[in-house]
Design a protein around this motif. Structure first.
Motif, mmCIF file in Angstrom:
data_model
loop_
_atom_site.group_PDB
_atom_site.id
_atom_site.type_symbol
_atom_site.label_atom_id
_atom_site.label_comp_id
_atom_site.label_asym_id
_atom_site.label_seq_id
_atom_site.Cartn_x
_atom_site.Cartn_y
_atom_site.Cartn_z
ATOM 1 N N ILE A 58 0.855 -1.196 0.000
ATOM 2 C CA ILE A 58 0.000 0.000 0.000
ATOM 3 C C ILE A 58 0.879 1.230 0.000
ATOM 4 O O ILE A 58 1.808 1.351 0.806
ATOM 5 C CB ILE A 58 -0.917 0.010 1.243
ATOM 6 N N ARG A 59 0.592 2.127 -0.897
ATOM 7 C CA ARG A 59 1.313 3.408 -0.947
ATOM 8 C C ARG A 59 0.300 4.533 -0.782
ATOM 9 O O ARG A 59 -0.844 4.423 -1.240
ATOM 10 C CB ARG A 59 2.091 3.549 -2.257
ATOM 11 N N TYR A 60 0.753 5.636 -0.149
ATOM 12 C CA TYR A 60 -0.208 6.692 0.179
ATOM 13 C C TYR A 60 0.410 8.078 0.023
ATOM 14 O O TYR A 60 1.649 8.241 -0.018
ATOM 15 C CB TYR A 60 -0.726 6.524 1.610
ATOM 16 N N THR A 61 -0.462 9.088 -0.028
ATOM 17 C CA THR A 61 -0.044 10.495 -0.042
ATOM 18 C C THR A 61 -0.887 11.261 0.972
ATOM 19 O O THR A 61 -1.994 10.844 1.322
ATOM 20 C CB THR A 61 -0.216 11.136 -1.422
ATOM 21 N N LEU A 62 -0.358 12.396 1.409
ATOM 22 C CA LEU A 62 -1.059 13.262 2.360
ATOM 23 C C LEU A 62 -1.268 14.668 1.809
ATOM 24 O O LEU A 62 -1.728 15.552 2.541
ATOM 25 C CB LEU A 62 -0.277 13.344 3.682
ATOM 26 N N SER A 71 5.270 6.615 -4.362
ATOM 27 C CA SER A 71 4.722 7.188 -3.135
ATOM 28 C C SER A 71 5.169 6.392 -1.912
ATOM 29 O O SER A 71 5.660 5.259 -2.015
ATOM 30 C CB SER A 71 3.191 7.231 -3.202
ATOM 31 N N THR A 72 4.966 6.959 -0.745
ATOM 32 C CA THR A 72 5.401 6.360 0.514
ATOM 33 C C THR A 72 4.666 5.059 0.782
ATOM 34 O O THR A 72 3.443 4.963 0.620
ATOM 35 C CB THR A 72 5.141 7.335 1.680
ATOM 36 N N VAL A 73 5.424 4.037 1.219
ATOM 37 C CA VAL A 73 4.839 2.748 1.581
ATOM 38 C C VAL A 73 4.238 2.840 2.975
ATOM 39 O O VAL A 73 4.883 3.315 3.916
ATOM 40 C CB VAL A 73 5.892 1.631 1.533
ATOM 41 N N ALA A 74 3.021 2.379 3.127
ATOM 42 C CA ALA A 74 2.350 2.447 4.425
ATOM 43 C C ALA A 74 2.942 1.428 5.384
ATOM 44 O O ALA A 74 2.994 0.235 5.064
ATOM 45 C CB ALA A 74 0.861 2.199 4.257
ATOM 46 N N PRO A 75 3.388 1.854 6.576
ATOM 47 C CA PRO A 75 3.901 0.906 7.563
ATOM 48 C C PRO A 75 2.761 0.072 8.146
ATOM 49 O O PRO A 75 1.619 0.550 8.266
ATOM 50 C CB PRO A 75 4.541 1.796 8.630
ATOM 51 N N ALA A 76 3.068 -1.164 8.528
ATOM 52 C CA ALA A 76 2.026 -2.069 9.011
ATOM 53 C C ALA A 76 1.357 -1.545 10.271
ATOM 54 O O ALA A 76 0.157 -1.770 10.492
ATOM 55 C CB ALA A 76 2.635 -3.454 9.266
ATOM 56 N N LEU A 77 2.117 -0.848 11.116
ATOM 57 C CA LEU A 77 1.569 -0.352 12.373
ATOM 58 C C LEU A 77 0.929 1.024 12.236
ATOM 59 O O LEU A 77 0.473 1.595 13.228
ATOM 60 C CB LEU A 77 2.660 -0.327 13.445
ATOM 61 N N ALA A 89 -4.824 6.478 -0.859
ATOM 62 C CA ALA A 89 -4.041 5.236 -0.822
ATOM 63 C C ALA A 89 -4.432 4.319 -1.976
ATOM 64 O O ALA A 89 -5.615 4.235 -2.355
ATOM 65 C CB ALA A 89 -4.252 4.526 0.514
ATOM 66 N N ARG A 90 -3.434 3.596 -2.520
ATOM 67 C CA ARG A 90 -3.647 2.565 -3.534
ATOM 68 C C ARG A 90 -2.786 1.362 -3.184
ATOM 69 O O ARG A 90 -1.805 1.477 -2.438
ATOM 70 C CB ARG A 90 -3.282 3.070 -4.938
ATOM 71 N N ALA A 91 -3.139 0.222 -3.748
ATOM 72 C CA ALA A 91 -2.395 -1.014 -3.477
ATOM 73 C C ALA A 91 -1.861 -1.609 -4.770
ATOM 74 O O ALA A 91 -2.511 -1.543 -5.821
ATOM 75 C CB ALA A 91 -3.295 -2.016 -2.765
ATOM 76 N N TRP A 92 -0.658 -2.224 -4.668
ATOM 77 C CA TRP A 92 -0.033 -2.927 -5.787
ATOM 78 C C TRP A 92 0.279 -4.351 -5.348
ATOM 79 O O TRP A 92 0.759 -4.569 -4.226
ATOM 80 C CB TRP A 92 1.264 -2.237 -6.205
ATOM 81 N N ALA A 93 0.020 -5.320 -6.238
ATOM 82 C CA ALA A 93 0.331 -6.718 -5.949
ATOM 83 C C ALA A 93 0.841 -7.383 -7.226
ATOM 84 O O ALA A 93 0.400 -7.045 -8.335
ATOM 85 C CB ALA A 93 -0.910 -7.456 -5.433
ATOM 86 N N ASP A 94 1.784 -8.322 -7.086
ATOM 87 C CA ASP A 94 2.371 -9.002 -8.243
ATOM 88 C C ASP A 94 1.286 -9.703 -9.055
ATOM 89 O O ASP A 94 0.402 -10.392 -8.514
ATOM 90 C CB ASP A 94 3.404 -10.029 -7.784
#
Length: 348
Positions: A58-62, A71-77, A89-94
């Motif tokens: 997941i990558r996000y912007t503010l 864009s910045t990768v969202a940390p799990a916590l 936020a958007r998500a990328w998967a193989d």
């Protein structure tokens, strides 16, 4: 995404292409927690981004921009936001196409004191029809305080107190009826100190600054929007923003010296006050610190003096002086011609 090298012609060079296969799966759109429209108090709010697609990044912007693979990768916590923020936020998967965009606006609830730019003050307002924080209207970005919704003959007030002598400045604007006579006002904004009206505003008036000088003592301050017995115009309210309070010391001759000046000069000792420092002479040159402030000289340096020079230029007398403080001071030069009747001129 693949990079393809193009040879020859105006399109030569490397280009990135996204190759899609019919029937490819799409990564699940991320979920923002807390969700869109969430309101929070305090200095920070924790945000967690999740995605139902296993292994997705997941990558996000503010800043309101669309997330991409840089864009910045969202940390799990999760991460913190500290003010009203739009998160995308958007998500990328193989082997899958990127997800759609999740958007959430989190709103930080400010206090009236924060909206007025005096966060440490205690600011009160009416329980009904009271002033509120307006995050969409401000003097220079941010927020402001807006008067409450009231009916005919109503009044919406906001109050606080300050202590000591000083200079109060604030910016305000109005959108209401335009009274033809200030002595018989229609709907209007009014500022008062210790029960005495000091400033008045009505009509369609954009942001302007008001300055009020206050003497010694504790002062009750009030901004109020008041309506007359009939009618309304514009947005039927007023706003206040950019409040500042500069404590001063009143000295002989009518000057008001900012307390911060004494503190910056290192003249306010532990247990002492700026008023005590005003009459002191730390450099022993025969001038009090108050006199040095007026002259623009250094109260800690006996060699720092106010000097006036008289010269003749083309047969005309020319007077200058140092230090020259320009708009920070008003200079008045008194002179006599042939010791006859005095004639004065003032240079500002």
């Amino acid at each position: 995404t693949v990079r393809v090298a193009l040879a020859g012609g105006p399109a030569a060079g490397a280009r990135d292409f996204t190759v899609e296969q019919a029937g490819m799966d799409v990564a699940a759109t991320p979920e923002v927690m807390p969700g869109d429209g969430y309101e929070f108090k305090g200095n920070a709010q924790r945000v967690v981004l999740t995605c139902a697609t296993p292994g997705a990044v997941i990558r996000y912007t503010l800043d309101g921009s669309e997330p991409d693979e840089g864009s910045t990768v969202a940390p799990a916590l999760g991460f913190n936001v500290f003010d009203t923020t739009v998160i995308k936020a958007r998500a990328w998967a193989d082997g899958m196409l990127p997800s759609g965009t999740a958007t959430a606006r989190l709103v930080r609830l400010q206090s009236l004191a924060e909206a007025l730019d005096v966060p440490l003050w205690e600011v009160a307002t009416d329980a009904e029809g009271g002033w509120t924080v307006d995050i969409d209207t401000s003097n220079a970005g941010g927020s402001s305080a807006r008067s409450g919704a009231i009916t005919e003959n109503g009044r919406s007030a906001m109050t606080t107190t300050v202590s000591g002598s000083g200079t109060l400045k604030f910016r305000w604007k109005a959108s209401c009826e335009d009274s033809p006579d200030d002595n018989a006002p229609w709907d209007h904004l009014v500022f008062s100190a210790d029960g005495e009206n000091k400033a008045y505003l009505d009509g369609e008036t954009d942001w302007i600054e008001a300055t009020v000088e206050l003497g010694a003592g504790t002062h009750a301050l009030e901004w109020a929007y008041a309506k007359d017995f009939y009618g309304a115009a514009g947005e039927d309210c007023g706003w206040v923003d950019a409040v500042s309070w500069t404590p001063t010391v009143a000295v002989e001759g009518g000057a008001s010296i900012p307390v911060a000046w004494f503190e910056n000069q290192g003249l306010v000792e532990l247990g002492g006050t700026a008023a005590d420092a005003a009459s002191a002479d730390p450099d022993g040159d025969g001038m009090t610190t108050a006199q040095e402030y007026v002259a623009g000289t250094d109260p800690n340096d006996p060699g720092s003096v106010f000097a006036v020079r008289l010269a003749i230029d083309g047969g005309n007398p020319v007077v200058d002086w140092a230090p020259e403080l320009g708009g920070g001071r008003t200079y008045r030069l008194w002179a006599k011609r042939s010791m006859e009747i005095g004639r004065a001129s003032c240079r500002e």
